[in-house]
Design a protein around this motif. Structure first.
Motif, mmCIF file in Angstrom:
data_model
loop_
_atom_site.group_PDB
_atom_site.id
_atom_site.type_symbol
_atom_site.label_atom_id
_atom_site.label_comp_id
_atom_site.label_asym_id
_atom_site.label_seq_id
_atom_site.Cartn_x
_atom_site.Cartn_y
_atom_site.Cartn_z
ATOM 1 N N LEU A 127 0.828 -1.204 0.000
ATOM 2 C CA LEU A 127 0.000 0.000 0.000
ATOM 3 C C LEU A 127 0.861 1.252 0.000
ATOM 4 O O LEU A 127 0.591 2.208 -0.737
ATOM 5 C CB LEU A 127 -0.936 -0.007 1.210
ATOM 6 C CG LEU A 127 -1.732 1.289 1.443
ATOM 7 C CD1 LEU A 127 -2.607 1.616 0.244
ATOM 8 C CD2 LEU A 127 -2.567 1.177 2.723
ATOM 9 N N ASP A 128 1.908 1.268 0.835
ATOM 10 C CA ASP A 128 2.770 2.450 0.890
ATOM 11 C C ASP A 128 3.400 2.734 -0.475
ATOM 12 O O ASP A 128 3.457 3.894 -0.915
ATOM 13 C CB ASP A 128 3.859 2.268 1.947
ATOM 14 C CG ASP A 128 3.319 2.361 3.366
ATOM 15 O OD1 ASP A 128 2.180 2.848 3.540
ATOM 16 O OD2 ASP A 128 4.017 1.934 4.294
ATOM 17 N N GLU A 129 3.875 1.705 -1.152
ATOM 18 C CA GLU A 129 4.464 1.898 -2.478
ATOM 19 C C GLU A 129 3.410 2.333 -3.483
ATOM 20 O O GLU A 129 3.688 3.151 -4.377
ATOM 21 C CB GLU A 129 5.140 0.595 -2.934
ATOM 22 C CG GLU A 129 6.365 0.230 -2.113
ATOM 23 C CD GLU A 129 6.908 -1.145 -2.475
ATOM 24 O OE1 GLU A 129 6.203 -1.897 -3.196
ATOM 25 O OE2 GLU A 129 8.029 -1.462 -2.044
ATOM 26 N N TRP A 159 -6.681 -0.441 -2.933
ATOM 27 C CA TRP A 159 -5.490 -1.281 -2.971
ATOM 28 C C TRP A 159 -5.755 -2.747 -2.621
ATOM 29 O O TRP A 159 -5.289 -3.640 -3.348
ATOM 30 C CB TRP A 159 -4.391 -0.715 -2.060
ATOM 31 C CG TRP A 159 -3.254 -1.671 -1.862
ATOM 32 C CD1 TRP A 159 -2.928 -2.355 -0.736
ATOM 33 C CD2 TRP A 159 -2.300 -2.081 -2.863
ATOM 34 N NE1 TRP A 159 -1.846 -3.167 -0.943
ATOM 35 C CE2 TRP A 159 -1.435 -3.022 -2.245
ATOM 36 C CE3 TRP A 159 -2.098 -1.761 -4.197
ATOM 37 C CZ2 TRP A 159 -0.388 -3.627 -2.924
ATOM 38 C CZ3 TRP A 159 -1.048 -2.365 -4.885
ATOM 39 C CH2 TRP A 159 -0.201 -3.284 -4.250
ATOM 40 N N PRO A 160 -6.479 -3.091 -1.539
ATOM 41 C CA PRO A 160 -6.646 -4.518 -1.206
ATOM 42 C C PRO A 160 -7.241 -5.345 -2.340
ATOM 43 O O PRO A 160 -6.695 -6.412 -2.677
ATOM 44 C CB PRO A 160 -7.549 -4.489 0.037
ATOM 45 C CG PRO A 160 -7.245 -3.159 0.669
ATOM 46 C CD PRO A 160 -7.061 -2.227 -0.486
ATOM 47 N N PRO A 161 -8.340 -4.905 -2.996
ATOM 48 C CA PRO A 161 -8.852 -5.737 -4.103
ATOM 49 C C PRO A 161 -7.911 -5.768 -5.305
ATOM 50 O O PRO A 161 -7.827 -6.796 -5.995
ATOM 51 C CB PRO A 161 -10.191 -5.078 -4.454
ATOM 52 C CG PRO A 161 -10.131 -3.707 -3.884
ATOM 53 C CD PRO A 161 -9.276 -3.809 -2.674
ATOM 54 N N LEU A 162 -7.168 -4.668 -5.563
ATOM 55 C CA LEU A 162 -6.205 -4.679 -6.667
ATOM 56 C C LEU A 162 -5.105 -5.702 -6.403
ATOM 57 O O LEU A 162 -4.720 -6.471 -7.282
ATOM 58 C CB LEU A 162 -5.584 -3.294 -6.858
ATOM 59 C CG LEU A 162 -6.442 -2.205 -7.477
ATOM 60 C CD1 LEU A 162 -5.616 -0.944 -7.668
ATOM 61 C CD2 LEU A 162 -7.038 -2.657 -8.798
ATOM 62 N N ALA A 163 -4.576 -5.684 -5.180
ATOM 63 C CA ALA A 163 -3.498 -6.607 -4.830
ATOM 64 C C ALA A 163 -3.974 -8.055 -4.896
ATOM 65 O O ALA A 163 -3.240 -8.942 -5.355
ATOM 66 C CB ALA A 163 -2.974 -6.278 -3.431
ATOM 67 N N PHE A 171 4.472 0.145 -11.551
ATOM 68 C CA PHE A 171 5.922 0.184 -11.379
ATOM 69 C C PHE A 171 6.340 1.602 -11.031
ATOM 70 O O PHE A 171 5.745 2.575 -11.517
ATOM 71 C CB PHE A 171 6.631 -0.254 -12.663
ATOM 72 C CG PHE A 171 6.437 -1.706 -13.008
ATOM 73 C CD1 PHE A 171 7.332 -2.666 -12.551
ATOM 74 C CD2 PHE A 171 5.354 -2.117 -13.770
ATOM 75 C CE1 PHE A 171 7.156 -4.002 -12.868
ATOM 76 C CE2 PHE A 171 5.169 -3.452 -14.091
ATOM 77 C CZ PHE A 171 6.077 -4.397 -13.633
ATOM 78 N N VAL A 172 7.381 1.713 -10.210
ATOM 79 C CA VAL A 172 7.933 3.019 -9.848
ATOM 80 C C VAL A 172 9.398 3.066 -10.261
ATOM 81 O O VAL A 172 10.167 2.134 -9.986
ATOM 82 C CB VAL A 172 7.795 3.283 -8.331
ATOM 83 C CG1 VAL A 172 8.513 4.578 -7.953
ATOM 84 C CG2 VAL A 172 6.321 3.377 -7.945
#
Length: 258
Positions: A127-129, A159-163, A171-172
């Motif tokens: 989540l932080d990233e 974020w939780p459902p995406l992950a 990408f960063v």
């Protein structure tokens, strides 16, 4: 003659909202000859397949759906396979206007892009990233601070459902140890669909954009679908051509405001 595979890639590029993974704030309503998509503060009309007499009723249906979402504008994506052939002037006669940008170029690549390899790129895993990646987006496009707060709450909930789903990956890119760019891709059965990216102003001209494209192509290849497709704006399309992308077609964007 255009093959069915080409058609599939064109449709992928023209209908990005239909391929987004499920998450809070995202919904798809299949209407009579169109698909109405909402995602956070945005609304789009995709896959427009109408006859001439169906255009005005479809516009009214979309406006009713828009009112129900409490949003005040929607963008119609008019692509290579949209019908009728005079759809754009018909929509303009009903009050729709050019969006910004008014058009996108659809492009694809099925070989590794000619891209920068020295820039460090990391896949988002937490989540932080994820919030770091989204912050780059908001900063690069000058999103107002108060709107950033709303988007941050949406990102946290999403974020939780995406992950868990695994189809959407970010990408960063890092320069001098600092996050300076991000790229987003959604994986479909036939290609990786590029859905945006951004580089901070101070890091532009250093190969960040191309490195992020290469990272997404490698991820697509690792998943057994070594091709990327996208609808690119006037700034991104020339860069993608230099990286080896070829044009599939174009999409005209028309905005309807209540």
């Amino acid at each position: 003659m255009e093959s069915s595979a080409d058609w599939s890639l064109v449709e992928l590029a023209e209908e990005p909202g239909l391929w987004l993974p499920p998450q809070p704030g995202h919904d798809v309503v299949i209407g009579d000859g169109f698909a109405f998509v909402t995602h956070g503060r945005s609304a789009w009309v995709h896959r427009v397949r109408l006859d001439g007499d169906g255009v005005a009723p479809a516009v009214e249906q979309v406006r009713a759906l828009l009112r129900a979402t409490e949003l005040d504008e929607v963008t119609w994506w008019i692509g290579e396979h949209s019908t009728p052939s005079d759809l754009v002037p018909r929509l303009e006669a009903l009050g729709l206007e050019d969006d910004e940008p008014p058009a996108m170029t659809t492009l694809a690549i099925d070989a590794p892009p000619v891209a920068e390899k020295s820039v460090e790129v990391r896949r988002v895993e937490s989540l932080d990233e994820y919030l770091v990646a989204r912050q780059i987006d908001w900063t690069a496009f000058d999103v107002p601070v108060e709107e950033q707060d709303e988007r941050r709450a949406f990102a946290r909930a999403g974020w939780p459902p995406l992950a868990a789903d695994g189809r959407e990956v970010l990408f960063v890119a890092h320069a001098d140890g600092q996050p300076v760019g991000f790229g987003r891709v959604v994986f479909t059965p036939t290609a990786g669909l590029l859905l945006g990216g951004a580089t901070l102003p101070e890091a532009r001209g250093r190969g960040v954009y191309s490195a992020l494209v290469l990272a997404r192509w490698r991820e697509a290849a690792a998943r057994g679908i070594p091709r990327l497709v996208t609808a690119a704006g006037p700034m991104s399309a020339p860069i993608l051509r230099k990286l080896g992308f070829t044009q599939l077609g174009s999409v005209q964007l028309l905005r309807d405001r209540l």
